[in-house]
Scaffold this active site. Sequence first.
Site, PDB file in Angstrom:
ATOM      1  N   ASP A  45       0.085  -1.087   0.197  1.00  0.00           N
ATOM      2  CA  ASP A  45      -0.159   0.376  -0.337  1.00  0.00           C
ATOM      3  C   ASP A  45       0.504   1.732   0.023  1.00  0.00           C
ATOM      4  O   ASP A  45       0.273   2.540   0.148  1.00  0.00           O
ATOM      5  CB  ASP A  45      -0.826  -0.010   1.260  1.00  0.00           C
ATOM      6  CG  ASP A  45      -0.405   0.320   2.455  1.00  0.00           C
ATOM      7  OD1 ASP A  45       0.948  -0.184   3.180  1.00  0.00           O
ATOM      8  OD2 ASP A  45      -1.466   0.109   3.400  1.00  0.00           O
ATOM      9  N   SER A  46       2.079   1.220   0.288  1.00  0.00           N
ATOM     10  CA  SER A  46       3.700   2.103   0.353  1.00  0.00           C
ATOM     11  C   SER A  46       2.865   2.318  -1.661  1.00  0.00           C
ATOM     12  O   SER A  46       3.088   3.192  -1.910  1.00  0.00           O
ATOM     13  CB  SER A  46       4.577   1.555  -0.391  1.00  0.00           C
ATOM     14  OG  SER A  46       5.002   1.045  -1.015  1.00  0.00           O
ATOM     15  N   ASP A  84      -0.943  -6.206   0.166  1.00  0.00           N
ATOM     16  CA  ASP A  84      -1.610  -5.493   0.558  1.00  0.00           C
ATOM     17  C   ASP A  84      -3.005  -5.018   1.014  1.00  0.00           C
ATOM     18  O   ASP A  84      -3.693  -4.618   0.096  1.00  0.00           O
ATOM     19  CB  ASP A  84      -0.605  -4.183   1.205  1.00  0.00           C
ATOM     20  CG  ASP A  84       0.412  -3.806   2.036  1.00  0.00           C
ATOM     21  OD1 ASP A  84       0.447  -4.801   2.813  1.00  0.00           O
ATOM     22  OD2 ASP A  84       1.394  -2.961   2.842  1.00  0.00           O
ATOM     23  N   LYS A 114      -1.340  -9.145   2.721  1.00  0.00           N
ATOM     24  CA  LYS A 114      -0.770  -8.774   4.105  1.00  0.00           C
ATOM     25  C   LYS A 114      -1.468  -7.848   4.937  1.00  0.00           C
ATOM     26  O   LYS A 114      -2.054  -7.213   4.343  1.00  0.00           O
ATOM     27  CB  LYS A 114       0.634  -8.480   3.752  1.00  0.00           C
ATOM     28  CG  LYS A 114       1.540  -7.563   4.976  1.00  0.00           C
ATOM     29  CD  LYS A 114       2.499  -7.098   4.642  1.00  0.00           C
ATOM     30  CE  LYS A 114       3.374  -5.929   3.867  1.00  0.00           C
ATOM     31  NZ  LYS A 114       2.706  -5.103   4.588  1.00  0.00           N
ATOM     32  N   GLU A 116      -1.651  -5.307   8.552  1.00  0.00           N
ATOM     33  CA  GLU A 116      -1.007  -4.581   9.419  1.00  0.00           C
ATOM     34  C   GLU A 116      -1.947  -4.686  10.786  1.00  0.00           C
ATOM     35  O   GLU A 116      -2.909  -4.884  11.139  1.00  0.00           O
ATOM     36  CB  GLU A 116      -1.066  -3.430   9.776  1.00  0.00           C
ATOM     37  CG  GLU A 116       0.180  -2.343   7.970  1.00  0.00           C
ATOM     38  CD  GLU A 116       0.160  -0.598   8.168  1.00  0.00           C
ATOM     39  OE1 GLU A 116      -0.376  -0.380   9.382  1.00  0.00           O
ATOM     40  OE2 GLU A 116       1.101  -1.266   7.178  1.00  0.00           O
ATOM     41  N   GLU A 182       8.619  -4.000  10.934  1.00  0.00           N
ATOM     42  CA  GLU A 182       9.437  -2.864  10.128  1.00  0.00           C
ATOM     43  C   GLU A 182       9.968  -1.389  11.378  1.00  0.00           C
ATOM     44  O   GLU A 182       9.206  -1.379  12.664  1.00  0.00           O
ATOM     45  CB  GLU A 182       7.547  -1.977   9.527  1.00  0.00           C
ATOM     46  CG  GLU A 182       8.599  -0.240   9.164  1.00  0.00           C
ATOM     47  CD  GLU A 182       7.854   0.155   7.894  1.00  0.00           C
ATOM     48  OE1 GLU A 182       7.147  -0.888   7.305  1.00  0.00           O
ATOM     49  OE2 GLU A 182       7.756   0.968   7.398  1.00  0.00           O
TER      50      GLU A 182
HETATM   51  O1  KIV Z   1       3.937  -1.390   1.677  1.00  0.00           O
HETATM   52  C1  KIV Z   1       4.764  -1.734   1.656  1.00  0.00           C
HETATM   53  O2  KIV Z   1       5.258  -1.146   0.249  1.00  0.00           O
HETATM   54  C2  KIV Z   1       5.458  -2.444   2.569  1.00  0.00           C
HETATM   55  C3  KIV Z   1       6.515  -2.705   2.859  1.00  0.00           C
HETATM   56  C4  KIV Z   1       7.351  -1.361   2.925  1.00  0.00           C
HETATM   57  C5  KIV Z   1       6.997  -3.714   4.090  1.00  0.00           C
HETATM   58  O3  KIV Z   1       3.971  -2.684   4.018  1.00  0.00           O
HETATM   59 NA    NA Z   2       2.213  -1.530   3.084  1.00  0.00          NA
END
Ligand code: KIV
Ligand code: NA
Length: 264
Positions: A45-46, A84, A114, A116, A182
Amino acid sequence: GRRVTVRDLTAAKERGERWPMVTAYDAMTARVFDDAGIPVLLVGDSAAMVVYGYDSTLPVTVDDLLPLTAAVVRGSSRALVVADLPFGSYQSSPQQALESAARFMKEAGAHAVKLEGGRRVVPQVEALVSAGVPVMAHLGLTPQSVNVLGGYRVQGRGQSGDELMADAKDLERAGAFSVVLECVPADLAERVTASLTIPTIGIGAGAGTDAQVLVWQDLMGLTPRPARFVKRYADLAAEMDRAVRAFAADVATGAFPAAEHTYS
Ligand code: KIV
Ligand code: NA
């Protein structure tokens, strides 16, 4: 050959083999990383920040991330592709988490998701795993909680390290196949890694984790002010600046296109 599976990653930990993960958001970069043998690609989600230009990960939606995930799956043939789950797409209930994960798997072809959080997302992890969805967990600096954490800062120092350790064990027990750590102190990440049978994936967590992940624009030198934990393996911003300026100059002078770029 076949895709990497979650079992391959646990087997790598048993053999003491470290492995790399990078983010990807489109087919062409996915292909480059896949051809280089990167076993796991994360559609993070980056993307909110590096693709969509927001200043946090909060605004991005499932609908924003689905086409990027589908592109990464199409561009790769060997890597496990992890999607994510964005902010607001899984916190309400295990049912909401399953509905979101199902979209990433059915509509985009993701192989895992993934999310959080620690103990508070254990019901979600259990529901996903029992429905057949491999889950990567994410502890420490969880950017979707930046407004609670009070900024992008190191997590798990002192007393809160014990809580992070307990969260990690609960997530493993709930069935997560791996956990991202992280921005946590290296000694804590090392202890968590030693306490789990599932792999830990570090980012700003020192050298003691089973795997390492970086956002590809950070590792390639495209992001202007990367965090301390980033190592730049290329300076793509400078290279792209040079190239596009050369193109502009050639257009101005008429040097481009030359005869070899021209149909008679
Ligand atoms: O969104 C992302 O890129 C991440 C990684 C930095 C682990 O969650
Ligand atoms: Na992320």
